[in-house]
Each structure stands twice: as structure tokens, then as C-alpha cells.
Design a protein around this motif. Structure first.
Motif, short mmCIF file in Angstrom:
data_model
loop_
_atom_site.label_atom_id
_atom_site.label_comp_id
_atom_site.label_asym_id
_atom_site.label_seq_id
_atom_site.Cartn_x
_atom_site.Cartn_y
_atom_site.Cartn_z
N GLY B 54 -20.75 -35.59 28.58
CA GLY B 54 -20.31 -34.75 27.47
C GLY B 54 -20.51 -35.56 26.22
N ILE B 55 -19.94 -35.10 25.09
CA ILE B 55 -20.12 -35.88 23.86
C ILE B 55 -19.44 -37.25 24.00
CG2 ILE B 55 -20.40 -33.88 22.35
CD1 ILE B 55 -17.49 -34.28 21.44
N ILE B 56 -20.02 -38.26 23.36
CA ILE B 56 -19.46 -39.61 23.43
C ILE B 56 -19.19 -40.12 22.01
CG2 ILE B 56 -20.61 -40.13 25.62
CD1 ILE B 56 -22.58 -41.89 23.98
N ILE B 57 -18.32 -41.11 21.94
CA ILE B 57 -17.94 -41.68 20.63
C ILE B 57 -19.09 -42.54 20.10
CG2 ILE B 57 -16.27 -43.16 19.43
CD1 ILE B 57 -14.20 -42.41 21.53
N HIS B 58 -19.38 -42.43 18.81
CA HIS B 58 -20.39 -43.29 18.17
C HIS B 58 -20.01 -44.76 18.41
CE1 HIS B 58 -20.26 -39.64 15.63
NE2 HIS B 58 -21.48 -39.92 15.23
N GLY B 59 -20.98 -45.57 18.80
CA GLY B 59 -20.72 -47.01 18.88
C GLY B 59 -20.21 -47.54 17.56
N ALA B 60 -20.81 -47.08 16.47
CA ALA B 60 -20.42 -47.58 15.15
C ALA B 60 -18.99 -47.18 14.78
CB ALA B 60 -21.40 -47.10 14.08
N LEU B 61 -18.49 -46.09 15.34
CA LEU B 61 -17.08 -45.71 15.08
C LEU B 61 -16.16 -46.69 15.82
CD1 LEU B 61 -14.88 -43.91 13.90
CD2 LEU B 61 -15.29 -42.27 15.75
N LYS B 62 -16.54 -47.06 17.05
CA LYS B 62 -15.75 -48.06 17.77
C LYS B 62 -15.78 -49.39 17.01
CE LYS B 62 -17.83 -47.50 21.88
NZ LYS B 62 -17.90 -47.83 23.32
N ASN B 63 -16.93 -49.70 16.43
CA ASN B 63 -17.07 -50.89 15.59
C ASN B 63 -16.10 -50.81 14.41
OD1 ASN B 63 -18.10 -53.20 14.40
ND2 ASN B 63 -20.20 -52.47 14.29
N ALA B 64 -16.00 -49.62 13.81
CA ALA B 64 -15.08 -49.41 12.68
C ALA B 64 -13.63 -49.59 13.13
CB ALA B 64 -15.28 -48.01 12.09
N PHE B 65 -13.29 -49.09 14.33
CA PHE B 65 -11.92 -49.26 14.85
C PHE B 65 -11.60 -50.75 14.99
CE2 PHE B 65 -12.06 -44.98 17.39
CZ PHE B 65 -11.84 -44.27 16.23
N LEU B 66 -12.57 -51.51 15.49
CA LEU B 66 -12.34 -52.94 15.68
C LEU B 66 -12.27 -53.66 14.33
CD1 LEU B 66 -14.50 -53.49 18.86
CD2 LEU B 66 -12.03 -53.80 18.68
N GLY B 67 -13.01 -53.14 13.35
CA GLY B 67 -12.90 -53.67 11.99
C GLY B 67 -11.49 -53.46 11.45
N GLN B 68 -10.95 -52.26 11.68
CA GLN B 68 -9.59 -51.96 11.21
C GLN B 68 -8.55 -52.82 11.92
OE1 GLN B 68 -8.26 -47.87 11.59
NE2 GLN B 68 -6.21 -48.41 10.90
N LEU B 69 -8.77 -53.04 13.23
CA LEU B 69 -7.87 -53.94 13.97
C LEU B 69 -7.69 -55.24 13.19
CD1 LEU B 69 -6.47 -54.90 16.75
CD2 LEU B 69 -8.72 -55.89 17.25
N VAL B 70 -8.81 -55.79 12.73
CA VAL B 70 -8.80 -57.11 12.10
C VAL B 70 -8.30 -57.02 10.65
CG1 VAL B 70 -10.17 -59.12 11.48
CG2 VAL B 70 -10.65 -57.89 13.61
N THR B 71 -8.75 -56.02 9.89
CA THR B 71 -8.33 -55.95 8.48
C THR B 71 -6.84 -55.60 8.37
OG1 THR B 71 -9.24 -53.70 8.29
CG2 THR B 71 -10.62 -55.50 7.49
N ASP B 72 -6.32 -54.77 9.28
CA ASP B 72 -4.87 -54.49 9.28
C ASP B 72 -4.09 -55.77 9.54
OD1 ASP B 72 -5.14 -51.81 8.81
OD2 ASP B 72 -4.56 -51.13 10.82
N TRP B 73 -4.56 -56.54 10.52
CA TRP B 73 -3.84 -57.75 10.96
C TRP B 73 -3.86 -58.84 9.88
CZ3 TRP B 73 -6.31 -62.48 12.84
CH2 TRP B 73 -5.42 -63.38 13.43
N MET B 74 -5.00 -59.04 9.25
CA MET B 74 -5.14 -60.18 8.34
C MET B 74 -4.48 -59.93 6.98
SD MET B 74 -9.15 -60.05 7.24
CE MET B 74 -9.75 -58.78 6.10
#
Lengths: 157, 143
Positions: B54-74
Motif C-alpha cells: 500500500g502507500i508508504i512513508i517518504h524516506g525523506a519524511l522519516k529523515n525529517a522526523f529524525l531531524g526533529q528528534l535531534v533539534t527538539d532535544w538540543m
């Protein structure tokens, strides 16, 4: 299993050949829309008032916003040897913040080719580097992306 | 947003986890905002015809989620220097995803507090589908 390389001289001729540069204005609306689309409520990426008091004096783009500044077409099409393609991954390096109002010039080139035998048969790894340069001529960021091209459909694993 | 300081971080510390659940609507919004209009991310029939479940999540969106993980934390004074991800397995919409990380190294380099982390996006079954690394520069107390 054939011994010869799938990497041809024609493929190698694409190495380090940059795409035609494209320059984008970093618009506030686009930055805010991107932050909302990824579900990131960080005030630095959308709140004028809060961002003005922050370390950048205004709204900056979320790190992966650069992905939306799409590079131009390669000067000639890369001859992919196989019909199936996967996005292997991404590696960003950030040097300067990207601010609303910046003008970012984007170029992209294939910088590395390698091949490997794996669960999908022969796989060609194509690494491309995208460079993002701001209006001051500063390299704001680079992104390396790796594409995997393979012959065997994944369901036949 | 709380500010994280170099002195407060130790190797082995956890990066504050970030929960995400991408709806099909979010994938459409991301397609529009990023300019990635590949139909496997919003057209179910197209995705299935391409051998996907079925439809799948953009790799780049997962990349964005991981970016937010780090920017929120720092925190706002932190600087993200490097962010790398490997797309090991596809992820589906409406799954409870968790982005997590662990501090693996810290050192002072040219007067900046450099911290390295192993990070990953985990799917609802707890599998790390999208591992990666981040390098940040954190402010130092007293500077």
C-alpha cells in the motif's frame, strides 16, 4: 554470475558533472508549510515573534527543508543498468543556517559509483552530492544520497 | 523549549524520544511541501501495482522526523552539524513510530561542545527501520 563490472565508462563520464544550478528564494510561507507538514511545532521554524528573540533573529528552515529545493536535471540522463531503484539513505552536513529571505543555489552531481552482490543480486550504488550555496556564496549545507539500482525484484527474495 | 548544555550530556544518555504517527493526510501534505510527488506515497492502487503493500512513508519524511528528534532535544542554541539516515525498511502510515537516540561521544573541538548520537526510527513492532547518526554542537555553560 557474470564477472564483469556493471559500471561502464559511460557511467563514469557522469562523475562530478554538476547539474545546471537552480536558485530558490527561501519563502516564509514555504518554510512554515514544511514545518507543519512534518509535524514540527518548533517556534524557530514558524513563530516570527519567538524566532526574532532566538539565536537567529528570525525564522530559520528545519534542517531537512533543503530537500524541497530540488536540484535541476542532470546534463544528460544517467544510464541505469537495472529497472528497480531504492533510496538507500541520506547524509546531510550543515554549515550555515538557512533563513527566510535567503537565496539558495542548488547543484547536484554523482560523486561515487560502486557495486556489490547482495540479496537483490548485483546492486549498483550511486552516490550523489547536492550542494546548497547561499546568496553570500557560503556553502550552507551538502546532502549525499545513495540510490540502489538492482535487477532482481524484491518479492523474489 | 529547554536548552541543553554540553556539560549536562554524558555518553550513554538517551535522546528524549519523539513519537510520530503519519496519516495518509500527512503524506499528502509532505508531498506538497517537499515537492516529492511519487505516487507510491499517496495513491494506493499505484503503490500496489508497484509490489508494495500500500502507500508508504517518504524516506525523506522519516529523515525529517529524525531531524526533529535531534533539534527538539538540543534546544534553540544547539547547532545540528550532521544528520545521516539509512532506509533499511519501508514504513506504513498509521503506525506508531518512535524516534530514539543515544549519546555515543562528546568532545570539545575548537571551543565547541560536540556531541554524537546514534539515532533510529522504530516501527510499531519496535524494529529500527531507519537508523542513523547525528552530530550536534551544544552551548557550554559560562560561555
Amino acid at each position: 554470475m557474470p564477472d564483469e563490472s556493471v559500471i561502464t565508462d559511460e557511467m563514469r563520464s557522469h562523475l562530478d558533472v554538476e547539474s545546471d544550478p537552480i536558485t530558490y528564494d527561501v519563502e516564509k510561507g514555504a518554510v512554515i508549510k514544511f514545518a507543519q507538514a512534518i509535524g514540527d511545532s518548533n517556534p524557530l521554524f514558524q513563530d516570527d515573534e519567538a524566532a526574532r528573540k532566538g539565536p537567529y533573529g528570525g525564522i530559520i528552515a528545519p534542517p531537512t527543508f533543503l530537500r524541497s529545493l530540488i536540484a535541476g536535471e542532470a546534463q544528460s540522463e544517467f544510464p541505469r543498468p537495472f529497472p528497480n531503484n531504492l533510496d538507500g539513505g541520506s547524509e546531510y552536513e550543515f554549515f550555515e543556517p538557512v533563513r527566510v529571505g535567503d537565496r539558495i543555489t542548488v547543484t547536484k552531481a554523482i560523486v561515487e559509483l560502486s557495486e556489490r552482490q547482495g540479496r537483490l543480486g548485483t546492486m549498483l550504488f550511486t552516490t550523489a552530492e547536492t550542494r546548497y550555496v547561499n546568496q553570500l556564496g557560503q556553502l550552507a549545507a551538502t546532502q549525499r544520497t545513495t540510490g540502489i539500482s538492482y535487477a532482481t525484484p524484491e518479492e523474489e527474495e | 523549549m529547554a536548552q541543553l548544555y554540553y556539560e549536562d550530556v554524558n555518553v550513554g544518555d538517551e535522546v528524549t524520544p519523539l513519537n510520530k504517527n503519519a496519516s495518509s493526510q500527512q503524506l499528502v501534505k509532505y508531498a506538497g511541501a517537499s515537492g516529492d510527488y511519487y505516487q507510491i506515497h499517496y495513491d494506493d492502487g499505484f503503490a500496489r501495482n508497484n509490489g508494495l503493500p500500500g502507500i508508504i512513508i517518504h524516506g525523506a519524511l522519516k529523515n525529517a522526523f529524525l531531524g526533529q528528534l535531534v533539534t527538539d532535544w538540543m534546544g534553540p542554541e544547539g547547532r545540528l552539524k550532521k544528520l545521516s539516515v539509512s532506509y533499511r525498511q519501508m514504513d506504513l502510515p498509521n503506525d506508531d513510530l518512535v524516534c530514539k537516540g543515544t549519546v555515543t561521544d562528546k568532545r570539545v573541538e575548537d571551543g565547541a561542545g560536540i556531541v554524537e548520537c546514534e539515532i533510529a526510527l522504530h516501527n510499531g513492532e519496535g524494529k529500527a527501520t531507519t537508523p542513523g547518526k547525528a552530530v550536534v554542537a551544544l552551548p557550554m555553560r559560562g560561555n
